[in-house]
Scaffold this active site. Sequence first.
Site, mmCIF file in Angstrom:
data_model
loop_
_atom_site.group_PDB
_atom_site.id
_atom_site.type_symbol
_atom_site.label_atom_id
_atom_site.label_comp_id
_atom_site.label_asym_id
_atom_site.label_seq_id
_atom_site.Cartn_x
_atom_site.Cartn_y
_atom_site.Cartn_z
ATOM 1 N N ASP A 25 0.827 -1.217 0.000
ATOM 2 C CA ASP A 25 0.000 0.000 0.000
ATOM 3 C C ASP A 25 0.861 1.267 0.000
ATOM 4 O O ASP A 25 0.706 2.137 0.858
ATOM 5 C CB ASP A 25 -0.931 0.015 1.221
ATOM 6 N N GLU A 194 -11.636 0.826 -2.571
ATOM 7 C CA GLU A 194 -10.861 1.082 -1.360
ATOM 8 C C GLU A 194 -9.637 1.921 -1.711
ATOM 9 O O GLU A 194 -9.490 2.397 -2.833
ATOM 10 C CB GLU A 194 -10.423 -0.253 -0.731
#
Length: 508
Positions: A25, A194
């Site tokens: 991420d 997301e």
Amino acid sequence: MTPVHRADLGDGTYRNPVLAADWSDPDVVAVGEDFYLTASSFGRAPGLPLLHSRDLVNWSLVGHALERLEPAADFAAPRHDKGVWAPSLRHADGRFWIFWGDPDHGVYQISAEHVRGPWTAPHLLKAGKGLIDACPLWDEETGEAYLVHAWAKSRSGVKNRLTGHRMSRDGRTLLDEGTTIVDGDRIPGWFTLEGPKLYRHDGWFWILAPAGGVETGWQGAFRSRDFLGPYEERIVLAQGRTEVNGPHQGGWVRTPAGEDWFLHFQARGAYGRVVHLQPMTWDDDGWPVMGDRGEPVAEHRKPAAPEQPVEAPATDDAFPGGRFGRQWQWTANPRPGWTVEHGGDGLRMNCVRTGDAHDLRLLPHVLTQRLPAEEFTVEVDLALESAEPGARAGLAVLGDAFSWIGLERGDDGAVRLVHRFAEPVAEAERDAAPPRPAPRGRARLRIEVSAGARCRFQADTGDGPRPSGPVFAATPWRWVGALLGLFAAAPPGRGSAGTATFADFRVV
């Protein structure tokens, strides 16, 4: 020292991934001619790694922003897939800022004047379950500040939507109750939306956010003239004809030369989420175009930037002065007494007494680092200096399944080389090979990792290197790649159980 994975091809081009380890991420920010990157660290401490580059290809690890996870008591034991999820890194009002969502507690933020710190204590900006993937924006056009975050259905029952807030410029207060600004259920074919990253560009509010799942999805872009929407959407990066599955969330950065680039991850099983760099341009309608017409590139021209030596985050460690380098993290918040200070080289670890000594997944005092490449060999010297029956220490590959090789003191007082493993569903380890004598109480341990994270174990106890046990296939945890680990442990009891010393840790 030449990195075990080299992204810079030395001729003005690079190959993907630019970071071949589990920097999950990723988010990136440009400050002057420097680029900084952070990534998820989940339940490991210290958390929030900080990487630096001058060209977006060659990276070094310069520190961590989070010394201990909060609430501290919740991370006294390993919580491998919890903790720090999907941080965002920004620079505004003369400070660096990192926001992240802890799925069990809420949205936190910290800040610092300098990237190497000191960083402020974590501030809980928004409490709640399932609040993840938080990203701030300081809008220099209006002076306003904003926050966007996603949702984890496992905690909140909500998913596939993005919530936006107005925020005070000091990042400490939200100024409204929050509004759903993008509802993925209203977009045909979109699911598991997301990882939003919020930007202002060309008069638009932009949200770059993936959907479709970590291993099978795509990278989306949303834009609106107003922060609250409505937003229009487009897929801007997808696997297409390439072998890059995902491709999943990351961050956009503009270089001092005016070029745009996008860093994102690709999920690769036991190797975790490796980082790719994509060129980025804008089409005639003002939408971003990533990679090669929306598909990931395997090789490309490097960004126009100052020359930088070939570099990758450190792996090797001689443990000078008995201290370990920045590349290491504990599997939970550290406690005093896990290591012993001394004047020489080598990492001296106490054999910590614990009832969980036969399941490395439950030990908080395992010192870990990421698998650094698809193929590599790791070696370390070990000396067991404990007279305690049952004391053990070793080198591990740690995931949902684990395997380790090392030394153990027997009930008869002898030290033996042992090699053990446990499958994902097993609650305790078992022998991968018969124990063999280690009369000097020392060994040179070695693990060869080949494609597919297939691990072959070896050890030299004084009579030359010898293979041990069958091939072990490393496995990830949920969201987290497998790890290399060093540990020392002993059965429950009173008083000191002695120490183990690791030296000359090398990865080639």
